[in-house]
Design a protein around this motif. Structure first.
Motif, PDB file in Angstrom:
ATOM      1  N   ALA A   1       0.834  -1.212   0.000  1.00 49.06           N
ATOM      2  CA  ALA A   1       0.000   0.000   0.000  1.00 49.06           C
ATOM      3  C   ALA A   1       0.866   1.258   0.000  1.00 49.06           C
ATOM      4  O   ALA A   1       0.546   2.244  -0.663  1.00 49.06           O
ATOM      5  CB  ALA A   1      -0.921  -0.004   1.213  1.00 49.06           C
ATOM      6  N   LYS A   2       1.974   1.234   0.722  1.00 43.63           N
ATOM      7  CA  LYS A   2       2.830   2.420   0.837  1.00 43.63           C
ATOM      8  C   LYS A   2       3.845   2.550  -0.279  1.00 43.63           C
ATOM      9  O   LYS A   2       4.437   3.602  -0.473  1.00 43.63           O
ATOM     10  CB  LYS A   2       3.628   2.362   2.157  1.00 43.63           C
ATOM     11  N   GLY A   3       4.093   1.425  -0.986  1.00 47.93           N
ATOM     12  CA  GLY A   3       5.216   1.417  -1.918  1.00 47.93           C
ATOM     13  C   GLY A   3       6.520   1.535  -1.139  1.00 47.93           C
ATOM     14  O   GLY A   3       7.455   2.221  -1.554  1.00 47.93           O
ATOM     15  N   ARG A   4       6.560   0.865   0.015  1.00 45.65           N
ATOM     16  CA  ARG A   4       7.712   1.012   0.908  1.00 45.65           C
ATOM     17  C   ARG A   4       8.818   0.049   0.507  1.00 45.65           C
ATOM     18  O   ARG A   4       8.568  -1.122   0.247  1.00 45.65           O
ATOM     19  CB  ARG A   4       7.273   0.713   2.344  1.00 45.65           C
ATOM     20  N   PRO A   5      10.080   0.520   0.483  1.00 46.55           N
ATOM     21  CA  PRO A   5      11.190  -0.386   0.179  1.00 46.55           C
ATOM     22  C   PRO A   5      11.271  -1.489   1.239  1.00 46.55           C
ATOM     23  O   PRO A   5      11.129  -1.195   2.433  1.00 46.55           O
ATOM     24  CB  PRO A   5      12.439   0.502   0.224  1.00 46.55           C
TER      25      PRO A   5
ATOM     26  N   PRO B   1       5.276  13.192   3.192  1.00 48.38           N
ATOM     27  CA  PRO B   1       5.448  13.424   4.625  1.00 48.38           C
ATOM     28  C   PRO B   1       4.515  12.552   5.458  1.00 48.38           C
ATOM     29  O   PRO B   1       3.440  12.177   4.989  1.00 48.38           O
ATOM     30  CB  PRO B   1       5.083  14.904   4.792  1.00 48.38           C
ATOM     31  N   SER B   2       4.926  12.247   6.682  1.00 51.59           N
ATOM     32  CA  SER B   2       4.072  11.481   7.590  1.00 51.59           C
ATOM     33  C   SER B   2       2.747  12.211   7.778  1.00 51.59           C
ATOM     34  O   SER B   2       2.726  13.426   7.933  1.00 51.59           O
ATOM     35  CB  SER B   2       4.750  11.325   8.949  1.00 51.59           C
ATOM     36  N   PRO B   3       1.628  11.473   7.774  1.00 54.05           N
ATOM     37  CA  PRO B   3       0.317  12.117   7.916  1.00 54.05           C
ATOM     38  C   PRO B   3       0.020  12.486   9.357  1.00 54.05           C
ATOM     39  O   PRO B   3       0.220  11.682  10.261  1.00 54.05           O
ATOM     40  CB  PRO B   3      -0.659  11.046   7.422  1.00 54.05           C
TER      41      PRO B   3
ATOM     42  N   PRO C   1       4.122   1.373  10.161  1.00 56.30           N
ATOM     43  CA  PRO C   1       4.902   2.548   9.780  1.00 56.30           C
ATOM     44  C   PRO C   1       3.975   3.745   9.724  1.00 56.30           C
ATOM     45  O   PRO C   1       2.768   3.605   9.947  1.00 56.30           O
ATOM     46  CB  PRO C   1       5.375   2.191   8.370  1.00 56.30           C
ATOM     47  N   SER C   2       4.504   4.931   9.436  1.00 55.22           N
ATOM     48  CA  SER C   2       3.650   6.084   9.209  1.00 55.22           C
ATOM     49  C   SER C   2       2.755   5.797   7.996  1.00 55.22           C
ATOM     50  O   SER C   2       3.174   5.134   7.051  1.00 55.22           O
ATOM     51  CB  SER C   2       4.499   7.328   8.994  1.00 55.22           C
ATOM     52  N   ALA C   3       1.510   6.327   8.039  1.00 54.28           N
ATOM     53  CA  ALA C   3       0.490   5.944   7.052  1.00 54.28           C
ATOM     54  C   ALA C   3       0.493   6.844   5.820  1.00 54.28           C
ATOM     55  O   ALA C   3      -0.543   7.339   5.392  1.00 54.28           O
ATOM     56  CB  ALA C   3      -0.884   5.940   7.715  1.00 54.28           C
ATOM     57  N   ASN C   4       1.679   7.041   5.243  1.00 50.18           N
ATOM     58  CA  ASN C   4       1.801   7.846   4.033  1.00 50.18           C
ATOM     59  C   ASN C   4       2.319   6.959   2.902  1.00 50.18           C
ATOM     60  O   ASN C   4       2.875   5.894   3.156  1.00 50.18           O
ATOM     61  CB  ASN C   4       2.798   8.984   4.266  1.00 50.18           C
ATOM     62  N   ILE C   5       2.126   7.414   1.661  1.00 50.66           N
ATOM     63  CA  ILE C   5       2.832   6.797   0.547  1.00 50.66           C
ATOM     64  C   ILE C   5       4.310   7.083   0.757  1.00 50.66           C
ATOM     65  O   ILE C   5       4.682   8.178   1.174  1.00 50.66           O
ATOM     66  CB  ILE C   5       2.376   7.421  -0.799  1.00 50.66           C
TER      67      ILE C   5
HETATM   68 MG    MG Z   1       7.619   6.980   7.742  1.00 51.72          MG
END
Ligand code: MG
Ligand code: TXA
Length: 341
Positions: free
Chosen positions: A59-63, A154-156, A146-150
């Motif tokens: 969902a985040k496209g997180r590495p 920035p962190s939401p 994690p923080s709920a941002n893409i």
């Molecule tokens: Mg974060």
């Protein structure tokens, strides 16, 4: 991967139990739910469900090499997560939990690799936000979040920010209004010989040192993190001189045809009434009350991004306590673009 994202509006102080139950059921069935904490909004899944945690990364496209923080609501939940609890950890837990402090500890084999990015440590924190506490307790599992941002945004700090980034990509969001602190937690590694602060937050290194003795700092070296679209300049020096310098810069950048924003403070705003005007001005909060600045910062940067500001001129603030955490983020955005007034 598009789905309908349930939107659950909630009072931050008095979480409605039927909505909490609904969100907890989603977690128990392997879904992902965004929820408020006192720092920023998190995107949570059952820490022990690998498939559910994978949904967070998607969902985040997180590495995949960036580990997640595990959130607990009761002290005893830590037993399943760590292989060993250093005495220094216990001291910090007693003093700062629940609150904005993440402890990096030796992980237990029960924590899936995907959560820790394959490392032999795990980051854990106990949030103080009543909604986060209620959700974790009712779900009856720690939440990897994690923080709920893409990734790269920035962190939401509000439920609306979460929806902007993740609507249609997650199962639900609990919106309880603005996150009180607005900056991510302080992260401290207790697995190194000397405790090492990896990220600055509301709890300062000095406060940690009062409990631990000497701590070291190793801040965000290899991290790919959020950068505003505009180029950030930080103007440091005596408060009385900063606005003059910033006005000079406004003039220069406007002459180049750039769209210019200023991040000012309540105390300095009047000093911008005359002279070159920016296209956009954010009044972050009061220098007397640096927490108010922290609470506004990410929201202000999101607005500068959506207004397509090309240059963001930020006033430096006193680098003490949470002010230091704010400055560490501003200086990180600015890189070498730091100007002495
Ligand atoms: Mg974060
Ligand atoms: O305030 C917060 O910490 C928020 C709320 C939701 O709790 N969470 C947050 O998570 O900011 P995230 O994933 O955006 O940032 C987690 C930070 C990253 O810098 C990550 O590298 C570090 O914590 N981290 C997590 N586990 C770690 C570990 N085992 N070793 C070292 N660093 C770790």
């Amino acid at each position: 991967m598009l789905r309908r994202t349930k939107y659950l509006k909630m009072d931050p102080q008095v979480p409605e139990i039927h909505k909490i139950r609904l969100a907890a059921r989603i977690i128990q069935r392997g879904g992902v739910v965004a929820f408020p904490t006192e720092t920023v909004y998190g995107l949570g899944a059952n820490v022990f469900n690998e498939r559910a945690v994978r949904k967070i990364f998607r969902a985040k496209g997180r590495p995949p090499d960036k580990p997640l923080i595990v959130h607990i609501a009761r002290f005893r939940e830590i037993r399943n997560l760590v292989s060993y609890l250093p005495p220094k950890a216990t001291l910090l837990m007693k003093r700062f939990w629940p609150g904005p402090l993440t402890l990096v500890l030796p992980r237990s084999h029960l924590v899936p690799d995907i959560v820790t990015a394959g490392q032999d440590t795990v980051g854990i924190r106990m949030p103080s936000h009543p909604v986060a506490q209620a959700l974790i307790k009712v779900a009856q599992v720690p939440l990897a979040a994690p923080s709920a941002n893409i990734s790269g945004r920035p962190s939401p700090t509000t439920g609306k920010h979460v929806l902007k980034d993740l609507a249609g990509r997650i199962d639900a969001v609990i919106d309880a209004g603005p996150a009180p602190l607005g900056l991510e937690s302080t992260v401290i590694d207790l697995t190194s010989p000397v405790p090492t602060v990896l990220r600055l937050g509301a709890i300062s290194p000095e406060e940690l040192e009062m409990v631990l003795g000497k701590v070291e700092l190793a801040l965000g070296a290899r991290e790919r993190r959020y950068l505003p679209r505009g180029q950030v300049y930080v103007v440091t020096g005596p408060v009385s001189k900063i606005p003059e310098k910033i006005k000079e810069l406004i003039g220069q950048f406007r002459a180049q045809g750039k769209r210019v924003a200023v991040l000012a403070t309540q105390e300095t705003v009047p000093l911008y009434l005359e002279g070159p005007q920016p296209h956009h001005m954010e009044i972050l909060g009061s220098r007397e009350e640096p927490r108010s600045i922290a609470a506004q910062l990410f929201q202000a940067l999101r607005r500068c991004d959506s207004l397509q500001m090309e240059v963001i001129l930020a006033e430096g603030i006193e680098s003490r306590g949470i002010g230091r955490a704010i400055m560490s983020r501003l200086l990180n955005f600015a890189g070498s673009r730091v100007i002495e007034a």
